[in-house]
Enzyme design. Structure first.
Site, PDB file in Angstrom:
ATOM      1  N   HIS A  44      13.950   7.864  15.865  1.00 62.35           N
ATOM      2  CA  HIS A  44      13.428   9.213  16.070  1.00 62.35           C
ATOM      3  C   HIS A  44      14.380  10.229  15.422  1.00 62.35           C
ATOM      4  O   HIS A  44      15.596  10.181  15.649  1.00 62.35           O
ATOM      5  CB  HIS A  44      13.337   9.433  17.582  1.00 62.35           C
ATOM      6  CG  HIS A  44      12.659  10.681  18.022  1.00 62.35           C
ATOM      7  ND1 HIS A  44      11.284  10.808  18.135  1.00 62.35           N
ATOM      8  CD2 HIS A  44      13.167  11.870  18.427  1.00 62.35           C
ATOM      9  CE1 HIS A  44      10.978  12.013  18.587  1.00 62.35           C
ATOM     10  NE2 HIS A  44      12.109  12.687  18.769  1.00 62.35           N
ATOM     11  N   ASP A  46      15.099  14.218  14.994  1.00 61.84           N
ATOM     12  CA  ASP A  46      14.800  15.529  15.570  1.00 61.84           C
ATOM     13  C   ASP A  46      15.190  16.643  14.607  1.00 61.84           C
ATOM     14  O   ASP A  46      16.364  16.873  14.350  1.00 61.84           O
ATOM     15  CB  ASP A  46      15.576  15.704  16.885  1.00 61.84           C
ATOM     16  CG  ASP A  46      14.959  14.908  18.015  1.00 61.84           C
ATOM     17  OD1 ASP A  46      13.756  15.082  18.278  1.00 61.84           O
ATOM     18  OD2 ASP A  46      15.685  14.100  18.630  1.00 61.84           O
ATOM     19  N   GLY A 157      15.104  21.185  22.055  1.00 68.31           N
ATOM     20  CA  GLY A 157      16.258  21.886  21.490  1.00 68.31           C
ATOM     21  C   GLY A 157      17.585  21.185  21.708  1.00 68.31           C
ATOM     22  O   GLY A 157      18.495  21.340  20.906  1.00 68.31           O
ATOM     23  N   ASP A 187       9.520  12.389  25.553  1.00 67.48           N
ATOM     24  CA  ASP A 187      10.730  12.738  24.804  1.00 67.48           C
ATOM     25  C   ASP A 187      11.654  13.628  25.632  1.00 67.48           C
ATOM     26  O   ASP A 187      11.355  14.797  25.880  1.00 67.48           O
ATOM     27  CB  ASP A 187      10.335  13.450  23.505  1.00 67.48           C
ATOM     28  CG  ASP A 187      11.544  13.698  22.599  1.00 67.48           C
ATOM     29  OD1 ASP A 187      12.673  13.320  22.978  1.00 67.48           O
ATOM     30  OD2 ASP A 187      11.340  14.265  21.514  1.00 67.48           O
ATOM     31  N   GLY A 189      15.430  13.067  28.330  1.00 64.74           N
ATOM     32  CA  GLY A 189      15.860  12.645  29.661  1.00 64.74           C
ATOM     33  C   GLY A 189      15.537  11.204  29.985  1.00 64.74           C
ATOM     34  O   GLY A 189      15.563  10.798  31.153  1.00 64.74           O
TER      35      GLY A 189
HETATM   36  C1  DX5 Z   1      15.098  17.320  22.277  1.00 66.58           C
HETATM   37  C2  DX5 Z   1      14.704  16.202  21.335  1.00 66.58           C
HETATM   38  C3  DX5 Z   1      14.918  14.849  21.872  1.00 66.58           C
HETATM   39  C4  DX5 Z   1      16.337  14.523  22.206  1.00 66.58           C
HETATM   40  C5  DX5 Z   1      16.328  13.700  23.450  1.00 66.58           C
HETATM   41  O1  DX5 Z   1      14.615  18.515  21.795  1.00 66.58           O
HETATM   42  O2  DX5 Z   1      13.349  16.305  20.961  1.00 66.58           O
HETATM   43  O3  DX5 Z   1      14.360  13.853  21.026  1.00 66.58           O
HETATM   44  O4  DX5 Z   1      17.014  13.810  21.203  1.00 66.58           O
HETATM   45  O5  DX5 Z   1      17.621  13.573  23.892  1.00 66.58           O
HETATM   46  P1  DX5 Z   1      17.981  12.861  25.262  1.00 66.58           P
HETATM   47  O6  DX5 Z   1      17.437  11.478  25.185  1.00 66.58           O
HETATM   48  O7  DX5 Z   1      19.467  12.921  25.278  1.00 66.58           O
HETATM   49  O8  DX5 Z   1      17.338  13.648  26.364  1.00 66.58           O
HETATM   50 ZN    ZN Z   2      12.476  14.563  19.789  1.00 64.61          ZN
END
Ligand code: DX5
Ligand code: ZN
Length: 235
Positions: A44, A46, A157, A187, A189
């Site tokens: 993934h 971001d 974010g 996506d 947590g």
């Molecule tokens: C947040 C992103 C996520 C992020 C998730 O805006 O879209 O994909 O990387 O991060 P974790 O898994 O640490 O919550």
């Molecule tokens: Zn993401």
């Protein structure tokens, strides 16, 4: 089956997708190799523009830098665009090697147009909703254009936030109203203790960033979450 087709079919499977947002960028290739070796097949990416969300993160150069590595392992690149007017960037990410491109419904007035441009590039098309955006925002495009529905389970974010529990009910409602062929991605947590809840709520794709890459052993951390997801019962 062509290689591109088999890669896009990965998004319909139950899979944990490590997000490189939390990776050590000085060792990006090595870190991606570690999770691929542990069995991850969807990486993934971001993308944030400093407008739709405050941080600025990655662009097509980074997606392109890991694309061969991921594709050679039989994997797929999942690009999550947290940028305004995403339709303007679709072609560049597709050319960089994206296998799925997800845009936010809050980031453009032209969701149908943006998804159609993604499909035109021959890649899987996704649309995302922030926690406060109702899931039905995706329904009007779900039959024709949508391959992946992404439900933000934290505010977009930043990595390492706590999953917003109310989004579990939303995932369930989204699963209930989306056509079966549309994948549902949770996506934010996601870690070993929340993965099963997301699967039980109907998600088949679970993005995990900090839980994987902030670990001393990203491969083992990925495996732990993937094992929890695999053992969970979908309702
Ligand atoms: C947040 C992103 C996520 C992020 C998730 O805006 O879209 O994909 O990387 O991060 P974790 O898994 O640490 O919550
Ligand atoms: Zn993401």
């Amino acid at each position: 089956m062509q290689q591109g087709q088999s890669r896009s079919s990965l998004f319909g499977e139950r899979r944990v997708a490590p997000s490189i947002l939390s990776a050590d960028f000085a060792r990006l290739g090595a870190q991606v190799r570690e999770v691929l070796a542990a069995g991850a097949l969807i990486i993934h990416v971001d993308v944030m523009d400093g407008h739709f969300v405050p941080p600025i993160t990655l662009g097509p150069l980074i997606a392109g830098a890991i694309a061969d590595l991921v594709h050679d392992a039989g994997g797929a690149i999942d690009v999550h665009l947290m940028i305004e007017r995403p339709e303007r960037q679709v072609q560049e990410f597709a050319r960089a090697g994206a296998d799925n491109i997800t845009i936010h419904v809050e980031a453009t007035a032209h969701v149908h147009y943006a998804l159609a441009r993604i499909k035109e590039e021959g890649v899987s098309a996704g649309a995302a909703v922030c926690p406060a955006t109702p899931g039905p925002a995706l329904c009007e495009v779900a039959d024709d254009l949508l391959d992946v529905a992404l439900c933000m389970t934290v505010d977009p974010g930043w990595g390492a936030q706590e999953l917003i529990r109310a989004t579990l009910g939303k995932l369930e409602r989204m699963r209930g109203m989306l056509p079966e062929h549309v994948a549902l991605e949770a996506d934010g947590g996601v870690h070993r203790d929340t993965a099963a809840d997301c699967v039980a709520a109907g998600a088949n794709l679970l993005v995990a960033g900090s839980a994987v890459f902030e670990s001393d052993d990203p491969g083992a951390a990925y495996l732990e979450i993937a094992t929890a997801a695999a053992a969970a019962q979908a309702r």
